[in-house]
Design a protein around this motif. Sequence first.
Motif, short mmCIF file in Angstrom:
data_model
loop_
_atom_site.label_atom_id
_atom_site.label_comp_id
_atom_site.label_asym_id
_atom_site.label_seq_id
_atom_site.Cartn_x
_atom_site.Cartn_y
_atom_site.Cartn_z
N GLU A 145 11.09 -21.65 18.47
CA GLU A 145 11.23 -20.33 17.01
C GLU A 145 10.13 -22.05 16.57
OE1 GLU A 145 14.35 -18.28 16.10
OE2 GLU A 145 13.83 -16.87 16.62
N GLU A 146 10.79 -22.81 16.07
CA GLU A 146 9.97 -23.39 15.50
C GLU A 146 8.51 -24.52 15.90
OE1 GLU A 146 9.78 -26.85 11.97
OE2 GLU A 146 10.36 -24.82 12.79
N ALA A 147 8.32 -23.97 17.15
CA ALA A 147 7.61 -24.37 17.48
C ALA A 147 5.75 -23.61 17.64
CB ALA A 147 7.35 -24.65 19.33
N LEU A 148 6.72 -22.12 17.03
CA LEU A 148 5.41 -20.90 16.98
C LEU A 148 5.04 -21.19 15.37
CD1 LEU A 148 7.06 -18.07 18.94
CD2 LEU A 148 4.74 -19.14 19.67
N ARG A 149 6.52 -21.47 14.53
CA ARG A 149 6.29 -21.83 13.06
C ARG A 149 5.16 -22.82 13.04
NH1 ARG A 149 7.26 -24.56 8.89
NH2 ARG A 149 8.24 -26.19 9.95
N ALA A 202 1.65 -22.09 13.60
CA ALA A 202 0.95 -20.65 12.96
C ALA A 202 0.79 -21.42 11.83
CB ALA A 202 1.78 -19.50 12.24
N GLU A 203 1.49 -23.10 10.88
CA GLU A 203 0.68 -24.03 10.21
C GLU A 203 -0.08 -24.44 10.13
OE1 GLU A 203 3.25 -27.66 8.30
OE2 GLU A 203 4.53 -26.11 8.30
N GLY A 204 -0.51 -24.68 11.73
CA GLY A 204 -1.30 -25.47 11.52
C GLY A 204 -2.34 -26.03 13.03
N GLY A 205 -0.90 -25.39 14.41
CA GLY A 205 -1.02 -26.01 15.29
C GLY A 205 -1.99 -25.32 16.33
N HIS A 206 -2.71 -25.52 16.90
CA HIS A 206 -2.86 -25.17 17.97
C HIS A 206 -2.10 -24.00 18.58
CE1 HIS A 206 -5.60 -24.33 21.14
NE2 HIS A 206 -5.05 -24.58 21.90
N PRO A 207 -2.59 -23.20 18.53
CA PRO A 207 -1.86 -22.24 18.93
C PRO A 207 -2.04 -21.82 20.37
CG PRO A 207 -3.62 -20.87 17.99
CD PRO A 207 -3.60 -22.11 17.60
N ALA A 208 -0.80 -22.65 21.49
CA ALA A 208 -1.26 -22.06 22.40
C ALA A 208 -0.65 -21.12 23.17
CB ALA A 208 -0.24 -23.27 23.24
N GLU A 217 5.67 -36.43 11.05
CA GLU A 217 4.65 -35.38 11.92
C GLU A 217 3.92 -34.47 11.93
OE1 GLU A 217 7.11 -34.75 16.14
OE2 GLU A 217 7.90 -33.44 14.80
N GLY A 218 2.42 -34.72 11.97
CA GLY A 218 1.45 -33.21 11.81
C GLY A 218 2.00 -31.66 12.21
N PRO A 219 1.91 -30.51 11.50
CA PRO A 219 2.51 -29.67 12.78
C PRO A 219 1.91 -29.24 14.15
CG PRO A 219 1.03 -28.89 10.97
CD PRO A 219 0.97 -31.12 11.12
N GLU A 220 0.92 -30.10 14.62
CA GLU A 220 0.42 -29.89 16.28
C GLU A 220 1.09 -30.94 16.83
OE1 GLU A 220 -2.79 -30.17 18.92
OE2 GLU A 220 -3.94 -30.00 17.07
#
Length: 183
Positions: A117-121, A124-130, A87-90
């Motif tokens: 908190e995992e979603a936020l991490r 930050a790792e490479g997902g879209h900061p919504a 599963e990719g970060p986004e």
Amino acid sequence: EEALALLPTGGLPAFLAWRAWSLRGRILERLYRHREAALAHREAARLALGLERYWSLLDAAAMHLEAGEPEEALEVLEEAGRSVELEGPEDGATRNYLLARAHHLLGNPQQALAYVEEALRLEAEGGHPAYGTPLLQAQILLSLGRKEEAQAAFREALRRAEGEERAQVLHEIGVAALDQGEY
């Protein structure tokens, strides 16, 4: 409504059938028929393969949440988690955000907080900061009585929000202030 009437529900080859159900789900979303949209996305997932199946499951979970069905959302999210090897970060951020929403709706704030908190991490790792992720975090923190941390999360949501999203964040901040007796 016209598009729904024109969209076939059967007789299509498999590679088109899941797309038709996915499109049906999108149309139903726009018509605010969330439960029907969830079921259409679930049917798309049943017919799809690989990441398309996973994405359809995430869409179904989101619509179950909009329909006020957090238990069904959790069921679909569990299936989504099993459906991909990597599963990719986004995507991971999205799945964890949806898990947080479901647990928040079910009154499980500690679990909800862990997932957000995992979603936020992952963002930050490479997902879209919504903006929605820290907004949800703020709501969860408020439910736990952690007001100062919630205010920081609200500020982060406002920082991330763009255009009309800012109005939604400001509205949620206002609702929270009223709920806390700060008016």
